[in-house]
Design a protein around this motif. Sequence first.
Motif, mmCIF file in Angstrom:
data_model
loop_
_atom_site.group_PDB
_atom_site.id
_atom_site.type_symbol
_atom_site.label_atom_id
_atom_site.label_comp_id
_atom_site.label_asym_id
_atom_site.label_seq_id
_atom_site.Cartn_x
_atom_site.Cartn_y
_atom_site.Cartn_z
ATOM 1 N N GLY A 175 56.537 52.433 78.478
ATOM 2 C CA GLY A 175 57.279 53.562 77.916
ATOM 3 C C GLY A 175 58.439 53.139 77.035
ATOM 4 O O GLY A 175 59.106 53.994 76.447
ATOM 5 N N GLU A 176 58.682 51.839 76.911
ATOM 6 C CA GLU A 176 59.777 51.364 76.060
ATOM 7 C C GLU A 176 59.221 50.809 74.750
ATOM 8 O O GLU A 176 58.089 50.319 74.705
ATOM 9 C CB GLU A 176 60.583 50.272 76.781
ATOM 10 N N GLU A 227 46.768 28.413 83.910
ATOM 11 C CA GLU A 227 46.663 26.991 84.316
ATOM 12 C C GLU A 227 48.023 26.319 84.511
ATOM 13 O O GLU A 227 48.092 25.210 85.010
ATOM 14 C CB GLU A 227 45.825 26.194 83.315
ATOM 15 N N TYR A 256 61.919 40.344 89.847
ATOM 16 C CA TYR A 256 62.098 39.529 88.642
ATOM 17 C C TYR A 256 62.772 38.198 88.977
ATOM 18 O O TYR A 256 62.427 37.159 88.415
ATOM 19 C CB TYR A 256 62.869 40.309 87.561
ATOM 20 N N ARG A 259 60.193 35.873 90.221
ATOM 21 C CA ARG A 259 59.320 35.358 89.159
ATOM 22 C C ARG A 259 60.061 34.331 88.283
ATOM 23 O O ARG A 259 59.496 33.325 87.884
ATOM 24 C CB ARG A 259 58.807 36.528 88.313
ATOM 25 N N THR A 267 44.119 37.825 77.602
ATOM 26 C CA THR A 267 44.707 39.154 77.825
ATOM 27 C C THR A 267 43.617 40.134 78.239
ATOM 28 O O THR A 267 42.492 40.062 77.742
ATOM 29 C CB THR A 267 45.459 39.685 76.580
ATOM 30 N N SER A 268 43.998 41.061 79.133
ATOM 31 C CA SER A 268 43.034 42.080 79.570
ATOM 32 C C SER A 268 42.792 43.099 78.459
ATOM 33 O O SER A 268 41.865 43.896 78.545
ATOM 34 C CB SER A 268 43.543 42.784 80.822
ATOM 35 N N TYR A 284 48.895 48.573 75.109
ATOM 36 C CA TYR A 284 49.155 48.842 73.697
ATOM 37 C C TYR A 284 50.657 48.907 73.452
ATOM 38 O O TYR A 284 51.399 49.165 74.382
ATOM 39 C CB TYR A 284 48.479 50.178 73.313
ATOM 40 N N ARG A 306 47.903 41.327 86.314
ATOM 41 C CA ARG A 306 47.087 42.201 87.140
ATOM 42 C C ARG A 306 46.453 41.496 88.344
ATOM 43 O O ARG A 306 45.658 42.088 89.055
ATOM 44 C CB ARG A 306 46.065 42.944 86.269
HETATM 45 C C1 BJW Z 1 42.353 33.967 81.604
HETATM 46 C C2 BJW Z 1 42.538 32.919 82.460
HETATM 47 C C3 BJW Z 1 42.491 31.674 81.865
HETATM 48 C C4 BJW Z 1 42.712 34.630 83.666
HETATM 49 N N1 BJW Z 1 42.269 31.580 80.584
HETATM 50 N N2 BJW Z 1 42.142 33.948 80.335
HETATM 51 C C5 BJW Z 1 47.631 53.690 73.524
HETATM 52 C C6 BJW Z 1 46.670 54.051 74.436
HETATM 53 C C7 BJW Z 1 46.990 54.175 75.802
HETATM 54 C C8 BJW Z 1 48.269 53.947 76.260
HETATM 55 C C9 BJW Z 1 49.233 53.580 75.349
HETATM 56 C C10 BJW Z 1 48.904 53.464 74.007
HETATM 57 N N3 BJW Z 1 50.022 53.081 73.336
HETATM 58 C C11 BJW Z 1 51.028 52.936 74.240
HETATM 59 C C12 BJW Z 1 50.591 53.244 75.471
HETATM 60 C C13 BJW Z 1 51.378 53.229 76.735
HETATM 61 C C14 BJW Z 1 51.562 51.873 77.333
HETATM 62 C C15 BJW Z 1 50.214 51.291 77.656
HETATM 63 O O1 BJW Z 1 49.665 50.468 76.948
HETATM 64 N N4 BJW Z 1 49.648 51.688 78.785
HETATM 65 C C16 BJW Z 1 48.336 51.195 79.211
HETATM 66 C C17 BJW Z 1 48.463 50.443 80.528
HETATM 67 C C18 BJW Z 1 47.403 52.349 79.307
HETATM 68 N N5 BJW Z 1 52.324 51.005 76.458
HETATM 69 C C19 BJW Z 1 53.653 51.000 76.469
HETATM 70 O O2 BJW Z 1 54.301 51.741 77.187
HETATM 71 C C20 BJW Z 1 54.356 50.056 75.523
HETATM 72 N N6 BJW Z 1 55.351 50.745 74.772
HETATM 73 C C21 BJW Z 1 55.059 51.619 73.841
HETATM 74 O O3 BJW Z 1 53.935 51.913 73.540
HETATM 75 O O4 BJW Z 1 56.168 52.163 73.225
HETATM 76 C C22 BJW Z 1 55.980 53.196 72.270
HETATM 77 C C23 BJW Z 1 56.662 54.437 72.728
HETATM 78 C C24 BJW Z 1 57.723 54.401 73.607
HETATM 79 C C25 BJW Z 1 58.341 55.572 73.994
HETATM 80 C C26 BJW Z 1 57.899 56.773 73.511
HETATM 81 C C27 BJW Z 1 56.831 56.804 72.611
HETATM 82 C C28 BJW Z 1 56.222 55.617 72.213
HETATM 83 C C29 BJW Z 1 55.118 48.991 76.282
HETATM 84 C C30 BJW Z 1 54.223 48.058 77.011
HETATM 85 C C31 BJW Z 1 55.073 47.053 77.781
HETATM 86 C C32 BJW Z 1 54.239 46.183 78.693
HETATM 87 N N7 BJW Z 1 55.086 45.467 79.559
HETATM 88 C C33 BJW Z 1 54.507 44.548 80.540
HETATM 89 C C34 BJW Z 1 55.590 44.110 81.542
HETATM 90 C C35 BJW Z 1 56.527 43.080 80.926
HETATM 91 C C36 BJW Z 1 57.539 42.621 81.912
HETATM 92 C C37 BJW Z 1 56.947 41.913 83.105
HETATM 93 O O5 BJW Z 1 56.213 40.924 82.948
HETATM 94 O O6 BJW Z 1 57.236 42.338 84.215
HETATM 95 O O7 BJW Z 1 53.929 43.427 79.872
HETATM 96 S S1 BJW Z 1 53.113 45.256 81.398
HETATM 97 C C38 BJW Z 1 52.173 43.781 81.491
HETATM 98 O O8 BJW Z 1 50.946 43.956 80.753
HETATM 99 C C39 BJW Z 1 52.999 42.718 80.760
HETATM 100 C C40 BJW Z 1 51.925 42.015 79.975
HETATM 101 O O9 BJW Z 1 52.492 41.359 78.860
HETATM 102 C C41 BJW Z 1 50.985 43.128 79.585
HETATM 103 C C42 BJW Z 1 49.619 42.697 79.224
HETATM 104 O O10 BJW Z 1 48.983 42.084 80.313
HETATM 105 P P1 BJW Z 1 48.056 40.822 80.047
HETATM 106 O O11 BJW Z 1 48.858 39.745 79.436
HETATM 107 O O12 BJW Z 1 46.853 41.254 79.321
HETATM 108 O O13 BJW Z 1 47.738 40.344 81.542
HETATM 109 P P2 BJW Z 1 46.597 40.826 82.564
HETATM 110 O O14 BJW Z 1 46.996 40.342 83.898
HETATM 111 O O15 BJW Z 1 46.323 42.270 82.397
HETATM 112 O O16 BJW Z 1 45.278 40.085 82.078
HETATM 113 C C43 BJW Z 1 45.120 38.705 82.199
HETATM 114 C C44 BJW Z 1 43.826 38.305 81.540
HETATM 115 O O17 BJW Z 1 43.737 36.893 81.541
HETATM 116 C C45 BJW Z 1 42.555 38.833 82.234
HETATM 117 O O18 BJW Z 1 41.691 39.400 81.277
HETATM 118 C C46 BJW Z 1 41.925 37.561 82.835
HETATM 119 O O19 BJW Z 1 40.499 37.594 82.839
HETATM 120 C C47 BJW Z 1 42.411 36.524 81.876
HETATM 121 N N8 BJW Z 1 42.487 35.182 82.417
HETATM 122 N N9 BJW Z 1 42.762 33.453 83.762
HETATM 123 C C48 BJW Z 1 42.098 32.703 79.826
HETATM 124 N N10 BJW Z 1 42.650 30.597 82.653
#
Ligand code: BJW
Length: 240
Positions: A162-163, A26, A65, A68, A188-189, A193, A33
């Motif tokens: 991956g960080e 908002e 970036y 943004r 959050t979606s 993790y 996403r």
């Molecule tokens: C509304 C609305 C309204 C709309 N009101 N709602 C376990 C299982 C599987 C995979 C992994 C795991 N553990 C780790 C992983 C790997 C990976 C991961 O999670 N991958 C998945 C995609 C599968 N994770 C990582 O890599 C993390 N690091 C890590 O685990 O390190 C450990 C490690 C490292 C090295 C070796 C070994 C271990 C790091 C994750 C970093 C995420 N970074 C980002 C980018 C940040 C910079 C940027 O902005 O450019 O962060 S990705 C992106 O996703 C961003 C967000 O913070 C994050 C989450 O997204 P979010 O906020 O949920 O947004 P959306 O768009 O997805 O959803 C929006 C929601 O809002 C929707 O549901 C709408 O319906 C809703 N909505 N309007 C309320 N008005």
Amino acid sequence: MRETVRGWVGEARHIAVLTGAGMSAESGVPTFRDAQTGLWAQFNPQDLATETAFRAHPQRVWDWYAHRREMIAGLQPNAGHVALAAFTVRHPGRLTLITQNVDGLHQRAGSDDTLALHGNLAEDRWLDMPRACCQAETIETGHPPRCPVCGNLRRPAVVWFGEHLPAAALEAAELAARNCELMLVVGTSGEVYPAAGLALTAHQCGARVVIVNPEATPLDGVAELCLREPAALCLPWLLA
Ligand code: BJW
């Protein structure tokens, strides 16, 4: 349902709030996403938010970036950000705010103690370990800026896939998830993790989990209630 959750807010000794991109919808910030628009429509954010993408296409990722940053600088915190900040002023120590957002809007609303798990879009850092020549005063402007001596690049101070997340913030967030009686999971979606795992931890440790999101998420299964509402509308009412 809202009334019930408002009652839980009133009762809980400790509340943890985990926010994602929908929290800022908002305010005009596109969710992570959401389909991108204009120049960036051809790129998938998940393919840009990695170190590999930055090393392969530094100018493209830097410019994304920069675009943004510029957009967010012109936007304001919404009523949901303000309601959270006001709650912490009225109830010191009762609410821990954990965000995945890098837009700084919680902090701008006055939530100074926000645990920012994915860094800060407004800041940069060195891509590789800085050497003696990598000095703030001599950074050469560019897309991205660089050290004029060794070529080390500046990169956004956000957490890419991956960080590792910042250890202190993650530890504090995990502690809050284990100790809270109520966790609000807002906008959050629940796909990324370890942030999404905080809701599972809170549930396993006996907290009530409430989702605020117009859409279904994979975390709904651990929630006692899902409020299918926009954050900026719902939070001011819940936290009043
Ligand atoms: C509304 C609305 C309204 C709309 N009101 N709602 C376990 C299982 C599987 C995979 C992994 C795991 N553990 C780790 C992983 C790997 C990976 C991961 O999670 N991958 C998945 C995609 C599968 N994770 C990582 O890599 C993390 N690091 C890590 O685990 O390190 C450990 C490690 C490292 C090295 C070796 C070994 C271990 C790091 C994750 C970093 C995420 N970074 C980002 C980018 C940040 C910079 C940027 O902005 O450019 O962060 S990705 C992106 O996703 C961003 C967000 O913070 C994050 C989450 O997204 P979010 O906020 O949920 O947004 P959306 O768009 O997805 O959803 C929006 C929601 O809002 C929707 O549901 C709408 O319906 C809703 N909505 N309007 C309320 N008005």
